[in-house]
Design a protein around this motif. Structure first.
Motif, PDB file in Angstrom:
ATOM      1  N   ALA A 201      20.816  39.372  60.354  1.00 25.07           N
ATOM      2  CA  ALA A 201      19.965  39.095  61.523  1.00 25.07           C
ATOM      3  C   ALA A 201      19.143  37.822  61.377  1.00 25.07           C
ATOM      4  CB  ALA A 201      19.044  40.282  61.789  1.00 25.07           C
ATOM      5  N   GLU A 202      18.723  37.500  60.186  1.00 26.13           N
ATOM      6  CA  GLU A 202      17.902  36.301  59.983  1.00 26.13           C
ATOM      7  C   GLU A 202      18.646  35.042  60.431  1.00 26.13           C
ATOM      8  OE1 GLU A 202      14.890  33.765  59.256  1.00 26.13           O
ATOM      9  OE2 GLU A 202      14.763  35.968  59.244  1.00 26.13           O
ATOM     10  N   GLN A 203      19.975  35.072  60.377  1.00 24.09           N
ATOM     11  CA  GLN A 203      20.769  33.908  60.771  1.00 24.09           C
ATOM     12  C   GLN A 203      20.701  33.640  62.281  1.00 24.09           C
ATOM     13  OE1 GLN A 203      22.103  31.920  58.395  1.00 24.09           O
ATOM     14  NE2 GLN A 203      21.061  33.396  57.059  1.00 24.09           N
ATOM     15  N   LEU A 204      20.138  34.578  63.039  1.00 24.51           N
ATOM     16  CA  LEU A 204      19.996  34.388  64.479  1.00 24.51           C
ATOM     17  C   LEU A 204      18.719  33.637  64.845  1.00 24.51           C
ATOM     18  CD1 LEU A 204      21.227  37.903  65.647  1.00 24.51           C
ATOM     19  CD2 LEU A 204      22.429  35.725  65.927  1.00 24.51           C
ATOM     20  N   ARG A 205      17.913  33.301  63.866  1.00 30.34           N
ATOM     21  CA  ARG A 205      16.689  32.548  64.153  1.00 30.34           C
ATOM     22  C   ARG A 205      17.050  31.236  64.862  1.00 30.34           C
ATOM     23  NH1 ARG A 205      11.645  32.988  62.411  1.00 30.34           N
ATOM     24  NH2 ARG A 205      12.235  34.490  60.780  1.00 30.34           N
ATOM     25  N   GLY A 206      16.417  31.000  65.998  1.00 29.65           N
ATOM     26  CA  GLY A 206      16.693  29.791  66.765  1.00 29.65           C
ATOM     27  C   GLY A 206      17.774  29.946  67.814  1.00 29.65           C
ATOM     28  N   THR A 207      18.498  31.066  67.805  1.00 28.20           N
ATOM     29  CA  THR A 207      19.530  31.313  68.811  1.00 28.20           C
ATOM     30  C   THR A 207      19.027  32.346  69.801  1.00 28.20           C
ATOM     31  OG1 THR A 207      21.341  30.841  67.254  1.00 28.20           O
ATOM     32  CG2 THR A 207      21.885  32.108  69.227  1.00 28.20           C
ATOM     33  N   PRO A 208      18.928  32.023  71.083  1.00 33.47           N
ATOM     34  CA  PRO A 208      18.485  32.999  72.073  1.00 33.47           C
ATOM     35  C   PRO A 208      19.432  34.190  72.150  1.00 33.47           C
ATOM     36  CG  PRO A 208      18.393  30.773  72.964  1.00 33.47           C
ATOM     37  CD  PRO A 208      19.138  30.682  71.673  1.00 33.47           C
ATOM     38  N   VAL A 209      18.881  35.392  72.092  1.00 33.70           N
ATOM     39  CA  VAL A 209      19.673  36.620  72.133  1.00 33.70           C
ATOM     40  C   VAL A 209      19.199  37.490  73.291  1.00 33.70           C
ATOM     41  CG1 VAL A 209      20.273  38.754  70.911  1.00 33.70           C
ATOM     42  CG2 VAL A 209      20.074  36.599  69.641  1.00 33.70           C
ATOM     43  N   GLY A 210      20.146  37.942  74.112  1.00 35.61           N
ATOM     44  CA  GLY A 210      19.857  38.907  75.165  1.00 35.61           C
ATOM     45  C   GLY A 210      20.550  40.221  74.852  1.00 35.61           C
ATOM     46  N   LEU A 211      19.821  41.328  74.967  1.00 41.59           N
ATOM     47  CA  LEU A 211      20.357  42.661  74.685  1.00 41.59           C
ATOM     48  C   LEU A 211      20.145  43.558  75.901  1.00 41.59           C
ATOM     49  CD1 LEU A 211      18.904  43.189  71.091  1.00 41.59           C
ATOM     50  CD2 LEU A 211      21.268  42.583  71.668  1.00 41.59           C
ATOM     51  N   TRP A 212      21.187  44.284  76.277  1.00 45.01           N
ATOM     52  CA  TRP A 212      21.121  45.244  77.368  1.00 45.01           C
ATOM     53  C   TRP A 212      21.778  46.539  76.891  1.00 45.01           C
ATOM     54  CZ3 TRP A 212      22.082  40.147  77.776  1.00 45.01           C
ATOM     55  CH2 TRP A 212      21.393  39.386  78.742  1.00 45.01           C
ATOM     56  N   CYS A 213      21.188  47.681  77.222  1.00 42.60           N
ATOM     57  CA  CYS A 213      21.797  48.958  76.837  1.00 42.60           C
ATOM     58  C   CYS A 213      21.290  50.048  77.771  1.00 42.60           C
ATOM     59  CB  CYS A 213      21.462  49.317  75.390  1.00 42.60           C
ATOM     60  SG  CYS A 213      22.458  50.683  74.737  1.00 42.60           S
ATOM     61  N   GLY A 214      22.166  50.964  78.151  1.00 41.84           N
ATOM     62  CA  GLY A 214      21.799  52.067  79.013  1.00 41.84           C
ATOM     63  C   GLY A 214      20.984  53.118  78.276  1.00 41.84           C
ATOM     64  N   ARG A 215      20.097  53.763  78.985  1.00 39.20           N
ATOM     65  CA  ARG A 215      19.240  54.777  78.363  1.00 39.20           C
ATOM     66  C   ARG A 215      20.021  56.028  77.957  1.00 39.20           C
ATOM     67  NH1 ARG A 215      15.408  53.638  82.783  1.00 39.20           N
ATOM     68  NH2 ARG A 215      13.834  52.170  82.032  1.00 39.20           N
ATOM     69  N   GLN A 216      21.167  56.253  78.581  1.00 39.00           N
ATOM     70  CA  GLN A 216      21.989  57.415  78.222  1.00 39.00           C
ATOM     71  C   GLN A 216      23.133  57.042  77.274  1.00 39.00           C
ATOM     72  OE1 GLN A 216      21.091  56.848  81.696  1.00 39.00           O
ATOM     73  NE2 GLN A 216      19.329  58.134  81.155  1.00 39.00           N
ATOM     74  N   ASP A 217      23.058  55.864  76.695  1.00 35.45           N
ATOM     75  CA  ASP A 217      24.071  55.378  75.758  1.00 35.45           C
ATOM     76  C   ASP A 217      23.706  55.817  74.345  1.00 35.45           C
ATOM     77  OD1 ASP A 217      25.649  53.686  74.006  1.00 35.45           O
ATOM     78  OD2 ASP A 217      25.923  52.305  75.689  1.00 35.45           O
ATOM     79  N   SER A 218      24.667  56.334  73.596  1.00 34.14           N
ATOM     80  CA  SER A 218      24.377  56.802  72.236  1.00 34.14           C
ATOM     81  C   SER A 218      23.965  55.675  71.301  1.00 34.14           C
ATOM     82  CB  SER A 218      25.595  57.524  71.656  1.00 34.14           C
ATOM     83  OG  SER A 218      26.698  56.643  71.548  1.00 34.14           O
ATOM     84  N   PHE A 219      24.224  54.427  71.680  1.00 41.58           N
ATOM     85  CA  PHE A 219      23.823  53.290  70.858  1.00 41.58           C
ATOM     86  C   PHE A 219      22.392  52.828  71.130  1.00 41.58           C
ATOM     87  CE2 PHE A 219      28.485  52.516  70.581  1.00 41.58           C
ATOM     88  CZ  PHE A 219      28.603  52.476  69.200  1.00 41.58           C
ATOM     89  N   LEU A 220      21.719  53.402  72.100  1.00 42.17           N
ATOM     90  CA  LEU A 220      20.423  52.882  72.524  1.00 42.17           C
ATOM     91  C   LEU A 220      19.434  52.751  71.371  1.00 42.17           C
ATOM     92  CD1 LEU A 220      18.458  51.944  74.714  1.00 42.17           C
ATOM     93  CD2 LEU A 220      17.885  54.361  75.111  1.00 42.17           C
ATOM     94  N   GLY A 221      19.285  53.794  70.575  1.00 46.20           N
ATOM     95  CA  GLY A 221      18.327  53.732  69.468  1.00 46.20           C
ATOM     96  C   GLY A 221      18.643  52.607  68.502  1.00 46.20           C
ATOM     97  N   ASP A 222      19.922  52.415  68.209  1.00 49.93           N
ATOM     98  CA  ASP A 222      20.308  51.363  67.269  1.00 49.93           C
ATOM     99  C   ASP A 222      20.127  49.977  67.871  1.00 49.93           C
ATOM    100  OD1 ASP A 222      20.995  53.286  65.383  1.00 49.93           O
ATOM    101  OD2 ASP A 222      23.077  53.375  66.052  1.00 49.93           O
ATOM    102  N   VAL A 223      20.399  49.834  69.165  1.00 48.88           N
ATOM    103  CA  VAL A 223      20.221  48.528  69.807  1.00 48.88           C
ATOM    104  C   VAL A 223      18.736  48.177  69.877  1.00 48.88           C
ATOM    105  CG1 VAL A 223      20.618  47.178  71.896  1.00 48.88           C
ATOM    106  CG2 VAL A 223      22.368  48.774  71.103  1.00 48.88           C
ATOM    107  N   ARG A 224      17.897  49.161  70.172  1.00 49.65           N
ATOM    108  CA  ARG A 224      16.459  48.902  70.183  1.00 49.65           C
ATOM    109  C   ARG A 224      15.962  48.557  68.777  1.00 49.65           C
ATOM    110  NH1 ARG A 224      13.466  52.742  74.571  1.00 49.65           N
ATOM    111  NH2 ARG A 224      11.847  51.214  74.103  1.00 49.65           N
ATOM    112  N   ALA A 225      16.539  49.205  67.759  1.00 44.24           N
ATOM    113  CA  ALA A 225      16.160  48.872  66.388  1.00 44.24           C
ATOM    114  C   ALA A 225      16.561  47.439  66.058  1.00 44.24           C
ATOM    115  CB  ALA A 225      16.823  49.845  65.414  1.00 44.24           C
ATOM    116  N   LEU A 226      17.713  47.005  66.561  1.00 41.83           N
ATOM    117  CA  LEU A 226      18.137  45.615  66.341  1.00 41.83           C
ATOM    118  C   LEU A 226      17.171  44.647  67.009  1.00 41.83           C
ATOM    119  CD1 LEU A 226      20.182  43.526  65.316  1.00 41.83           C
ATOM    120  CD2 LEU A 226      21.430  43.830  67.473  1.00 41.83           C
TER     121      LEU A 226
END
Length: 270
Positions: A201-226
């Protein structure tokens, strides 16, 4: 860092079933089986110059589908920047016309997004990582830009967008080549704490990142942690009602395309 300026502008720009696979010795979460499902609800806009062709990928050692789309009104797209498209485990580049991505692109430009080209190729179900002699990440890094340059697109300005397995691959690509991409848009990326994306993740410093995830998606907790683990806050982090499918992802494509268009055209100080 050149992307730090772009990040500041982007902060105000644009107002399934889950299983596991082993790739390169690491467990990677992904959809349990190919299941493209229904296409997203599509905008009332025409596709521009949309092409689906077969090309030989030396990086993958096989023929692959290559898809490109130029927004309506911009001819063959000569001189336009490029957003690379990384598909999820349940789709390939051959599905992109059915998903209406070219129509979403025209609609975004008509709504004010700066014009750009979409380009993607089939990477199969390898989580966009090398497996033996098959290297879809190298195909995206080296060959897709070269194929785009042959078509006259501006490959000096590149961004990347992916969903699910492709969201994982998009983030991993940006980490592998820091500063190469102007922005990363990831829908419900198939990430989890401790995986390669979190580790780099540190390698993303300086690169704009957009994240979208549905609230009923099983990945939501992990995406929010990211989002919390990134070295800088994401330029977009949106959680709305929706599951791990295009019924949800189709609703956030316009926001992502506005962000990507701004990233691909913004230069200089804010």
């Amino acid at each position: 860092m050149p992307h730090a300026l772009t990040r500041r502008r982007l902060l105000v720009a644009g107002a399934g079933t889950v299983g596991a696979a082993v790739v390169g010795g690491l467990a990677v979460r992904q959809l349990s089986r190919p299941r493209p499902g229904p296409a997203p609800a599509q905008p009332d806009a025409p596709a521009g110059d949309e092409q689906l062709v077969r090309v030989h990928s030396a990086a993958r050692g096989r023929e692959v589908d290559l898809w490109t789309a130029v927004p309506e009104g911009y001819g063959d797209g000569s001189g336009l920047p490029v957003c690379l498209v990384l598909h999820g485990a349940s789709a390939t580049a051959r599905d992109f016309p059915r998903f209406g991505f070219a129509r979403f692109l025209t609609d975004a430009v008509r709504r004010g997004a700066p014009p750009f080209v979409l380009a993607g190729a089939t990477g199969d179900r390898l989580s966009w990582r090398r497996s033996g002699g098959d290297d879809p990440q190298r195909m995206i890094r080296e060959e897709v830009p070269a194929w785009c340059a042959q078509r006259g697109f501006d490959t000096g300005r590149l961004a990347v967008w992916g969903w699910s397995m492709g969201g994982f691959g998009a983030l991993l690509l940006a980490e592998a080549y820091p500063g190469w991409l102007r922005a990363v848009a990831a829908f419900s990326p198939a990430v989890r704490p401790g995986d390669a994306v979190f580790a780099g993740a540190e390698q993303l410093r300086g690169t704009p990142v957009g994240l979208w995830c549905g609230r009923q998606d099983s990945f939501l907790g992990d995406v929010r942690a990211l989002a919390e683990a990134l070295p800088e806050p994401p330029v977009r982090a949106e959680w709305a009602d929706g599951r791990h499918n295009f019924a949800y992802w189709g609703t956030v494509i316009p926001d992502a395309f506005a962000l990507l268009g701004a990233a691909l055209t913004t230069t200089g100080e804010a």
